[in-house]
Design an enzyme around this catalytic site. Structure first.
Site, PDB file in Angstrom:
ATOM      1  N   HIS A  86     -16.077 -18.255  -5.320  1.00  0.00           N
ATOM      2  CA  HIS A  86     -15.702 -17.085  -5.666  1.00  0.00           C
ATOM      3  C   HIS A  86     -15.471 -16.652  -7.197  1.00  0.00           C
ATOM      4  CE1 HIS A  86     -12.673 -13.679  -3.599  1.00  0.00           C
ATOM      5  NE2 HIS A  86     -13.609 -13.159  -4.503  1.00  0.00           N
ATOM      6  N   TYR A 103      -8.438 -13.583   0.458  1.00  0.00           N
ATOM      7  CA  TYR A 103      -8.042 -12.119   0.979  1.00  0.00           C
ATOM      8  C   TYR A 103      -6.926 -12.346   2.340  1.00  0.00           C
ATOM      9  CZ  TYR A 103     -12.698 -10.550  -1.071  1.00  0.00           C
ATOM     10  OH  TYR A 103     -13.621 -10.218  -1.487  1.00  0.00           O
TER      11      TYR A 103
HETATM   12  N1  NAP Z   1     -16.590 -11.347  -4.779  1.00  0.00           N
HETATM   13  C1  NAP Z   1     -15.511 -10.729  -5.405  1.00  0.00           C
HETATM   14  O1  NAP Z   1     -14.959 -10.835  -6.092  1.00  0.00           O
HETATM   15  C2  NAP Z   1     -15.324  -9.328  -4.794  1.00  0.00           C
HETATM   16  C3  NAP Z   1     -14.378  -8.418  -5.236  1.00  0.00           C
HETATM   17  C4  NAP Z   1     -14.279  -7.199  -4.770  1.00  0.00           C
HETATM   18  C5  NAP Z   1     -14.603  -6.674  -3.437  1.00  0.00           C
HETATM   19  N2  NAP Z   1     -15.561  -7.830  -2.824  1.00  0.00           N
HETATM   20  C6  NAP Z   1     -16.289  -7.641  -1.599  1.00  0.00           C
HETATM   21  O2  NAP Z   1     -16.973  -6.363  -1.548  1.00  0.00           O
HETATM   22  C7  NAP Z   1     -16.524  -5.566  -0.603  1.00  0.00           C
HETATM   23  C8  NAP Z   1     -16.666  -3.927  -1.148  1.00  0.00           C
HETATM   24  O3  NAP Z   1     -15.938  -3.658  -2.283  1.00  0.00           O
HETATM   25  P1  NAP Z   1     -14.396  -3.203  -2.095  1.00  0.00           P
HETATM   26  O4  NAP Z   1     -13.735  -3.221  -0.968  1.00  0.00           O
HETATM   27  O5  NAP Z   1     -13.799  -3.547  -3.708  1.00  0.00           O
HETATM   28  O6  NAP Z   1     -14.703  -1.682  -2.807  1.00  0.00           O
HETATM   29  P2  NAP Z   1     -15.715  -0.385  -2.284  1.00  0.00           P
HETATM   30  O7  NAP Z   1     -16.613  -0.752  -1.260  1.00  0.00           O
HETATM   31  O8  NAP Z   1     -16.732  -0.122  -3.134  1.00  0.00           O
HETATM   32  O9  NAP Z   1     -14.678   0.881  -1.802  1.00  0.00           O
HETATM   33  C9  NAP Z   1     -13.976   0.839  -0.804  1.00  0.00           C
HETATM   34  C10 NAP Z   1     -13.031   2.166  -1.141  1.00  0.00           C
HETATM   35  O10 NAP Z   1     -13.938   3.443  -0.868  1.00  0.00           O
HETATM   36  C11 NAP Z   1     -13.431   3.960   0.202  1.00  0.00           C
HETATM   37  N3  NAP Z   1     -14.749   4.697   0.959  1.00  0.00           N
HETATM   38  C12 NAP Z   1     -15.627   3.672   1.777  1.00  0.00           C
HETATM   39  N4  NAP Z   1     -16.356   4.404   2.477  1.00  0.00           N
HETATM   40  C13 NAP Z   1     -16.356   5.845   1.924  1.00  0.00           C
HETATM   41  C14 NAP Z   1     -17.031   6.962   2.413  1.00  0.00           C
HETATM   42  N5  NAP Z   1     -18.088   6.806   3.010  1.00  0.00           N
HETATM   43  N6  NAP Z   1     -16.433   7.974   1.682  1.00  0.00           N
HETATM   44  C15 NAP Z   1     -15.327   8.133   0.876  1.00  0.00           C
HETATM   45  N7  NAP Z   1     -14.783   6.917   0.510  1.00  0.00           N
HETATM   46  C16 NAP Z   1     -14.960   5.841   1.202  1.00  0.00           C
HETATM   47  C17 NAP Z   1     -12.425   2.962   0.795  1.00  0.00           C
HETATM   48  O11 NAP Z   1     -11.571   3.675   1.512  1.00  0.00           O
HETATM   49  P3  NAP Z   1     -10.817   3.585   3.084  1.00  0.00           P
HETATM   50  O12 NAP Z   1     -10.955   2.176   3.323  1.00  0.00           O
HETATM   51  O13 NAP Z   1      -9.527   4.183   2.964  1.00  0.00           O
HETATM   52  O14 NAP Z   1     -11.995   4.342   3.830  1.00  0.00           O
HETATM   53  C18 NAP Z   1     -11.915   2.306  -0.350  1.00  0.00           C
HETATM   54  O15 NAP Z   1     -10.983   2.948  -0.919  1.00  0.00           O
HETATM   55  C19 NAP Z   1     -14.945  -5.833  -0.304  1.00  0.00           C
HETATM   56  O16 NAP Z   1     -14.268  -5.302   0.943  1.00  0.00           O
HETATM   57  C20 NAP Z   1     -15.125  -7.289  -0.377  1.00  0.00           C
HETATM   58  O17 NAP Z   1     -15.398  -7.916   0.965  1.00  0.00           O
HETATM   59  C21 NAP Z   1     -15.582  -9.013  -3.354  1.00  0.00           C
END
Ligand code: NAP
Length: 280
Positions: free
Chosen positions: A106, A48
Site C-alpha cells: 500500500h 479501509y
Molecule cells: N492506494 C492509495 O493510497 C489510495 C488512496 C486513495 C484512494 N484509493 C483508491 O482509489 C479509489 C478512488 O479514489 P477516491 O475514493 O479517493 O476519490 P475519487 O474517486 O477521486 O473521488 C470520489 C469523490 O467524488 C465523488 N464523485 C464520484 N463520482 C462522481 C460524479 N460522477 N460526479 C460528481 N461527484 C462524483 C464522490 O462522492 P459520492 O461518493 O458522494 O458520490 C467522492 O466524493 C478509492 O476508493 C480507493 O479504492 C487508493
C-alpha cells in the site's frame, strides 16, 4: 468490459470501483449496487477496514467468483515478511475467497521489501494472481523493481487530470508495469467537476465533466477505480465506453497537468509522518 493485459498475462478490467472512505456498514450495500450497475473489479485495502463488506457483496451477488477482479493492499502495520504473509491469509478470510486477483504494497514505508517477498511467495503458491505496489514514485519504484524477482504488475498512485504522472508512466514501461489511478476525480478537490476545460469538452460530447475526466485517463491506458456511494454516479462513471475524445480534446486536458500531487504528497514530511501514524 474493456480489459488491460498485465505484465504476467492476467487480464484486468480497465474500469473498476473503489471503496476508500466507505464505512464497513455501507460497503456491502454500495459494492452490491456497483455490481448491479456492472462493475466487476473492486479495489479495497486492509486499512479501509471493509474487506469483509466486499466479500459479502460478491458472495451474495450469486455471480461466479471468476467474473470478479479483487484488489486489496497490505498496510504498513503488516509490513515485513512474516506479518505480511499472515495478513494475506487474513485478507483472504475477510474477502471470503481462496485467491486475490491483485495484491499491492500500500505504501513505500516500513519493511516493504519483506512484504514484497511474502507477496512473491503467495503468488507462487497460487493465492495471488498478480502483485504490485502503490504510491511508489519514480525513485522507490525503480529501486524495488530492480531488486525483486517478479516485476510489479501495477503501481497505483494519485492520478487525475491535474496530476497525470506522465514521467512515472514512462519509467514504468521498462517493466511493463501498468499505471492504476487512485483519486481519478482528485476526491472532488479543486472544484474538479466544474473545471471549465472538462465542462466544455463534456458539452461537446453530451457528457459530464466526470465522464470526460475518466475517458481521458482511459484513453491514456490507465486503470481506473472511481468511487461513489451513489448509484446514479456509479452508473454515470461506468458509462464511458461509447464516446471518444479527439486529439484536440486530449491535448487540452493534457495541459491541465500541474505535475504535482494535489491530495497526497509522499515527499512532504508532515504527510509522511501522518501516514506512518495510521495503524490497523
Ligand atoms: N492506494 C492509495 O493510497 C489510495 C488512496 C486513495 C484512494 N484509493 C483508491 O482509489 C479509489 C478512488 O479514489 P477516491 O475514493 O479517493 O476519490 P475519487 O474517486 O477521486 O473521488 C470520489 C469523490 O467524488 C465523488 N464523485 C464520484 N463520482 C462522481 C460524479 N460522477 N460526479 C460528481 N461527484 C462524483 C464522490 O462522492 P459520492 O461518493 O458522494 O458520490 C467522492 O466524493 C478509492 O476508493 C480507493 O479504492 C487508493
Amino acid at each position: 468490459m474493456q480489459t488491460i493485459k498485465l505484465n504476467n498475462g492476467v487480464e484486468m478490467p480497465q474500469l473498476g470501483y473503489g471503496v476508500f472512505q466507505v464505512s464497513p456498514e455501507e460497503c456491502e450495500r454500495s459494492v452490491s449496487e456497483a455490481i448491479q450497475v456492472g462493475y466487476r473489479s473492486i479495489d479495497t485495502a486492509q486499512i479501509y477496514q471493509n474487506e469483509e463488506g466486499v466479500g459479502h457483496a460478491i458472495h451474495k451477488s450469486g455471480i461466479s467468483r471468476s467474473e470478479f477482479f479483487i484488489t486489496t493492499k497490505v498496510w504498513i502495520s503488516n509490513a515485513g515478511y512474516e506479518r505480511a504473509l499472515a495478513s494475506i491469509d487474513e485478507s483472504l478470510r475477510r474477502l471470503q475467497t481462496d485467491y486475490i486477483d491483485l495484491l499491492l504494497v500500500h505504501q513505500p514505508f516500513g519493511d516493504y521489501y519483506g512484504t514484497y517477498r511474502a507477496m512473491e511467495e503467495a503468488y507462487r503458491a497460487g493465492k495471488l494472481r498478480a502483485i504490485g505496489v502503490s504510491n511508489f514514485l519514480v525513485d522507490r519504484f525503480l529501486d524495488l523493481a530492480h531488486f525483486v524477482e517478479i516485476p510489479p504488475a501495477v503501481n497505483q498512485v494519485e492520478t487525475h487530470v491535474f496530476t497525470q504522472q506522465q514521467e512515472l508512466q514512462q519509467v514504468m514501461q521498462e517493466t511493463d508495469t501498468k499505471l492504476m489511478s487512485w483519486g481519478p476525480f482528485a476526491e472532488g478537490k479543486n472544484d474538479y467537476f466544474h473545471t471549465p476545460t472538462l465542462v466544455a469538452i463534456g458539452e461537446k460530447h453530451g457528457r459530464s465533466a466526470a465522464q470526460v475526466a475518466l475517458r481521458y485517463l482511459l484513453q491514456k491506458g490507465i486503470i481506473l477505480i472511481p468511487k461513489s456511494v451513489r448509484r446514479e454516479r456509479m452508473a454515470q462513471n461506468f458509462d464511458i465506453f461509447d464516446f471518444a475524445l479527439d486529439a484536440e480534446d486530449m491535448e487540452r486536458i493534457k495541459e491541465l497537468d500541474t505535475k504535482k500531487p494535489l491530495i497526497a504528497d509522499h515527499r512532504n514530511p508532515e504527510f509522511v509522518r501522518f501516514i506512518l501514524g495510521v495503524t490497523l
